[in-house]
Design a protein around this motif. Structure first.
Motif, PDB file in Angstrom:
ATOM      1  N   GLN A 277       0.832  -1.188   0.000  1.00 29.50           N
ATOM      2  CA  GLN A 277       0.000   0.000   0.000  1.00 29.50           C
ATOM      3  C   GLN A 277       0.875   1.249   0.000  1.00 29.50           C
ATOM      4  O   GLN A 277       2.076   1.191   0.259  1.00 29.50           O
ATOM      5  CB  GLN A 277      -0.927   0.008   1.225  1.00 29.50           C
ATOM      6  N   LYS A 278       0.252   2.368  -0.277  1.00 30.97           N
ATOM      7  CA  LYS A 278       0.920   3.655  -0.248  1.00 30.97           C
ATOM      8  C   LYS A 278      -0.043   4.692   0.325  1.00 30.97           C
ATOM      9  O   LYS A 278      -1.259   4.454   0.434  1.00 30.97           O
ATOM     10  CB  LYS A 278       1.365   4.066  -1.652  1.00 30.97           C
ATOM     11  N   VAL A 279       0.488   5.842   0.701  1.00 31.87           N
ATOM     12  CA  VAL A 279      -0.337   6.900   1.272  1.00 31.87           C
ATOM     13  C   VAL A 279      -1.307   7.428   0.214  1.00 31.87           C
ATOM     14  O   VAL A 279      -0.928   7.672  -0.939  1.00 31.87           O
ATOM     15  CB  VAL A 279       0.554   8.046   1.795  1.00 31.87           C
ATOM     16  N   ASP A 280      -2.561   7.563   0.592  1.00 35.00           N
ATOM     17  CA  ASP A 280      -3.590   8.085  -0.299  1.00 35.00           C
ATOM     18  C   ASP A 280      -3.382   9.591  -0.488  1.00 35.00           C
ATOM     19  O   ASP A 280      -3.544  10.371   0.447  1.00 35.00           O
ATOM     20  CB  ASP A 280      -4.973   7.818   0.296  1.00 35.00           C
TER      21      ASP A 280
ATOM     22  N   GLU B  18       0.941   0.051 -11.725  1.00 32.20           N
ATOM     23  CA  GLU B  18       2.100   0.743 -11.164  1.00 32.20           C
ATOM     24  C   GLU B  18       3.286  -0.194 -10.988  1.00 32.20           C
ATOM     25  O   GLU B  18       4.423   0.262 -10.842  1.00 32.20           O
ATOM     26  CB  GLU B  18       1.748   1.330  -9.790  1.00 32.20           C
ATOM     27  N   SER B  19       3.015  -1.484 -11.017  1.00 34.57           N
ATOM     28  CA  SER B  19       4.047  -2.465 -10.687  1.00 34.57           C
ATOM     29  C   SER B  19       4.582  -3.237 -11.877  1.00 34.57           C
ATOM     30  O   SER B  19       5.640  -3.870 -11.779  1.00 34.57           O
ATOM     31  CB  SER B  19       3.485  -3.476  -9.667  1.00 34.57           C
TER      32      SER B  19
ATOM     33  N   TYR C 107       8.963  -7.155  -8.592  1.00 33.24           N
ATOM     34  CA  TYR C 107       7.574  -7.587  -8.431  1.00 33.24           C
ATOM     35  C   TYR C 107       6.748  -6.957  -9.545  1.00 33.24           C
ATOM     36  O   TYR C 107       7.087  -5.895 -10.064  1.00 33.24           O
ATOM     37  CB  TYR C 107       7.016  -7.221  -7.051  1.00 33.24           C
ATOM     38  N   GLN C 108       5.676  -7.628  -9.931  1.00 33.62           N
ATOM     39  CA  GLN C 108       4.850  -7.149 -11.036  1.00 33.62           C
ATOM     40  C   GLN C 108       3.393  -6.890 -10.636  1.00 33.62           C
ATOM     41  O   GLN C 108       2.590  -6.463 -11.453  1.00 33.62           O
ATOM     42  CB  GLN C 108       4.855  -8.163 -12.186  1.00 33.62           C
ATOM     43  N   ARG C 109       3.041  -7.176  -9.388  1.00 36.35           N
ATOM     44  CA  ARG C 109       1.678  -6.938  -8.919  1.00 36.35           C
ATOM     45  C   ARG C 109       1.705  -6.304  -7.536  1.00 36.35           C
ATOM     46  O   ARG C 109       2.669  -6.488  -6.783  1.00 36.35           O
ATOM     47  CB  ARG C 109       0.899  -8.261  -8.849  1.00 36.35           C
ATOM     48  N   GLY C 110       0.648  -5.565  -7.225  1.00 41.62           N
ATOM     49  CA  GLY C 110       0.576  -4.944  -5.910  1.00 41.62           C
ATOM     50  C   GLY C 110       0.161  -5.910  -4.829  1.00 41.62           C
ATOM     51  O   GLY C 110       0.566  -5.777  -3.669  1.00 41.62           O
ATOM     52  N   ASN C 111      -0.620  -6.908  -5.190  1.00 40.27           N
ATOM     53  CA  ASN C 111      -1.067  -7.935  -4.250  1.00 40.27           C
ATOM     54  C   ASN C 111      -0.441  -9.260  -4.672  1.00 40.27           C
ATOM     55  O   ASN C 111      -0.813  -9.839  -5.689  1.00 40.27           O
ATOM     56  CB  ASN C 111      -2.591  -8.036  -4.251  1.00 40.27           C
ATOM     57  N   VAL C 112       0.523  -9.747  -3.882  1.00 45.31           N
ATOM     58  CA  VAL C 112       1.255 -10.960  -4.261  1.00 45.31           C
ATOM     59  C   VAL C 112       1.030 -12.088  -3.254  1.00 45.31           C
ATOM     60  O   VAL C 112       1.896 -12.947  -3.066  1.00 45.31           O
ATOM     61  CB  VAL C 112       2.771 -10.666  -4.408  1.00 45.31           C
TER      62      VAL C 112
END
Length: 518
Positions: free
Chosen positions: A389-392, A415-416, A422-427
């Motif tokens: 995650q990142k700051v909104d 973005e990834s 890594y290629q996905r935000g949720n791995v």
């Protein structure tokens, strides 16, 4: 009255004295640190204004014990009597970290609830969400009703491990603990005004409470304390309202330990790995990768009883269920003296000084469960469960939610996808054998696990001896709880891996270095 020649002599003496004093002041002035890259000085009003805090070691947070990391064989250490084969042995390395000396006790969790009730008086849903499920003690064919009413709140059970807590609740407790510990550090250092801060937070509004990330991002304006002036800007001379993370006073987050950390800490290998003696500087303790002990304790590591001669001879070393219908032995000869849980500091600590890493209660780990995690994960700090995650920043700046925490958003795949690491935000599902990962272990095999199944480690008061071995593993959905499951917190260690006062890497004296030059 002095004559002209005496006056001139006196003036010369005073000039010499003034020059000497000036030179002394200059020589005694603190030497400013200088950049070895640019030559500019740090913390210098005459320089570029770059402020650098003095290098310091990470402090040990309340309740924590330092666990020196290293390599070990993670997984099964005995016959797989359950036929699950979900803990295939594999050698991995875990970096040094901190872990709670004991399981989180009822009194600790009640402190958490008390704080919520004071700060979120206008939002009872927050309090209700944090309440442990005391109904976890009920059984259709047993009389456990007294535990429903008394176990969590009666003072007799103050220092017994809290149970009936879901993984999500344990995770939220870690977030709360981080903020309270860092808030108290700022109070103790005189960097925030304790009286003003408590008065502001205890008004019951909810959102206006100290949050570490919000404070560091400048979204929570704390009332400055008397010692904040020490952090004034060397150029503008202005005193800030908040300190920064680079000042080294804020502790890292409390969190649930990873499965690898928990298992490594449970073995307590350090107690059996002799350190170099002062008189024998050339000798070092050998690696104990081949040490296939079964249980966490350092006495009789492959047995269940205390073996030294004396009054403790033959007593059980953990709180567990010996067999069907035998939770504590017979009257007049109780084997572990605990029909259910026991106080968090009962029984012997292991080599790291950690209590009840086998028995008493099983414990939540941070990882998402997969049967073949050991074959999937990295061999350094292995962990499955990353969802970055990142700051909104949708409004152009960080903002806080109704709980006072900084709003975060998930890192997207778009973005990834151009990254190499890594290629996905949720791995969470990375290479885990499902259809989306394009990795297959065997055709047609299914499982009841999902992305909300979390790892549970360590045997409990109601488990057989098999589950006392740190290598065994089970799972439960993160929004479920049980009367046999509790938790303890961990914290990442930054800097030297052998603890405070030690260096990172091997350092050799100048004479030895020069002798190696070509």
């Amino acid at each position: 009255m002095l004559n002209p020649s005496d006056m001139q002599k006196l003036l010369k003496q005073n000039a010499v004295l003034l020059l000497s004093v000036s030179l002394l002041v200059v020589s005694c002035a603190p030497k400013k640190d200088k950049s070895s890259v640019t030559g500019w000085t740090y913390n210098d009003p005459q320089g570029n204004g770059f402020r650098v805090a003095k290098a310091k070691e990470q402090a040990t947070g309340p309740g924590l014990v330092f666990v020196q990391g290293g390599t070990f064989t993670m997984g099964a250490t005995q016959e797989d009597v359950m036929g699950e084969w979900n803990n295939v042995p594999r050698r991995v390395t875990v970096a040094s970290f901190y872990m709670d000396e004991t399981e989180v006790a009822n009194v600790h969790y009640r402190e958490y609830l008390f704080w919520i009730s004071r700060v979120f008086q206008e939002d009872t849903a927050v309090y209700n969400h944090a309440l442990p499920d005391t109904l976890c003690w009920r059984s259709a064919l047993a009389y456990n009703e007294p535990y429903v009413e008394y176990y969590f709140r009666h003072p007799a059970y103050n220092f017994y491990p809290v149970v009936g807590v879901t993984w999500k609740q344990a995770h939220d407790f870690c977030l709360w603990r981080t903020d309270r510990v860092n808030e108290e550090i700022l109070f103790e250092k005189g960097l925030t005004n304790k009286k003003a801060e408590l008065q502001k937070q205890m008004q019951g509004g909810g959102q206006e409470n100290f949050n570490t990330k919000a404070y560091l991002l400048g979204e929570y304006q704390a009332t400055p304390g008397k010692n904040m002036k020490e952090f004034k800007d060397p150029i503008t001379k202005q005193t800030p309202t908040n300190i920064s993370f680079e000042d080294g006073l804020i502790l890292p987050d409390y969190r649930l330990p990873t499965e690898a950390e928990w298992e490594f800490a449970a073995y307590g290998y350090v107690n059996q790995n002799p350190q170099p003696r002062k008189k024998e500087k050339g000798k070092r303790g050998e690696e104990l990768v081949a040490n296939k002990q079964v249980y966490p304790w350092s006495e009789n590591v492959n047995g269940l009883r205390y073996t030294r001669h004396g009054s403790m001879q033959g007593e059980f070393l953990a709180n567990f269920k010996r067999g069907s219908g035998d939770n504590m032995g017979v009257a007049g000869g109780l084997n572990d003296r605990a029909p259910i849980t026991a106080p968090v500091k009962s029984f012997l600590p292991n080599g790291f000084g950690l209590y009840n890493m086998a028995g008493n209660v099983s414990e939540w780990c941070a990882d998402v469960y997969r049967p073949l995690s050991s074959e999937d994960m990295d061999d350094f700090n292995p962990y499955r469960g990353n969802r970055w995650q990142k700051v909104d920043m949708s409004t152009g700046k960080p903002e806080r939610d109704s709980l006072g925490r900084i709003k975060m958003v998930d890192v997207t795949d778009s973005e990834s996808n151009n990254r190499r690491n890594y290629q996905r935000g949720n791995v969470i599902n990375e290479l885990d054998g499902d259809s989306s990962s394009q990795v297959f272990y065997d055709y047609g095999k299914t499982t009841l696990i999902n992305d909300h199944s979390r790892v549970v480690k360590g045997g409990s008061w109601n488990d057989r001896a098999y589950y006392l071995s740190p290598g065994t593993r089970r799972f439960l959905d993160e929004d479920h709880s049980d009367c046999t499951i509790g938790f303890r917190c961990a914290m990442t260690r930054y800097g030297s891996q052998e603890g405070n006062g030690s260096r990172t890497g091997n350092w050799f004296d100048k004479r030895r270095q020069n002798s190696r030059k070509m």
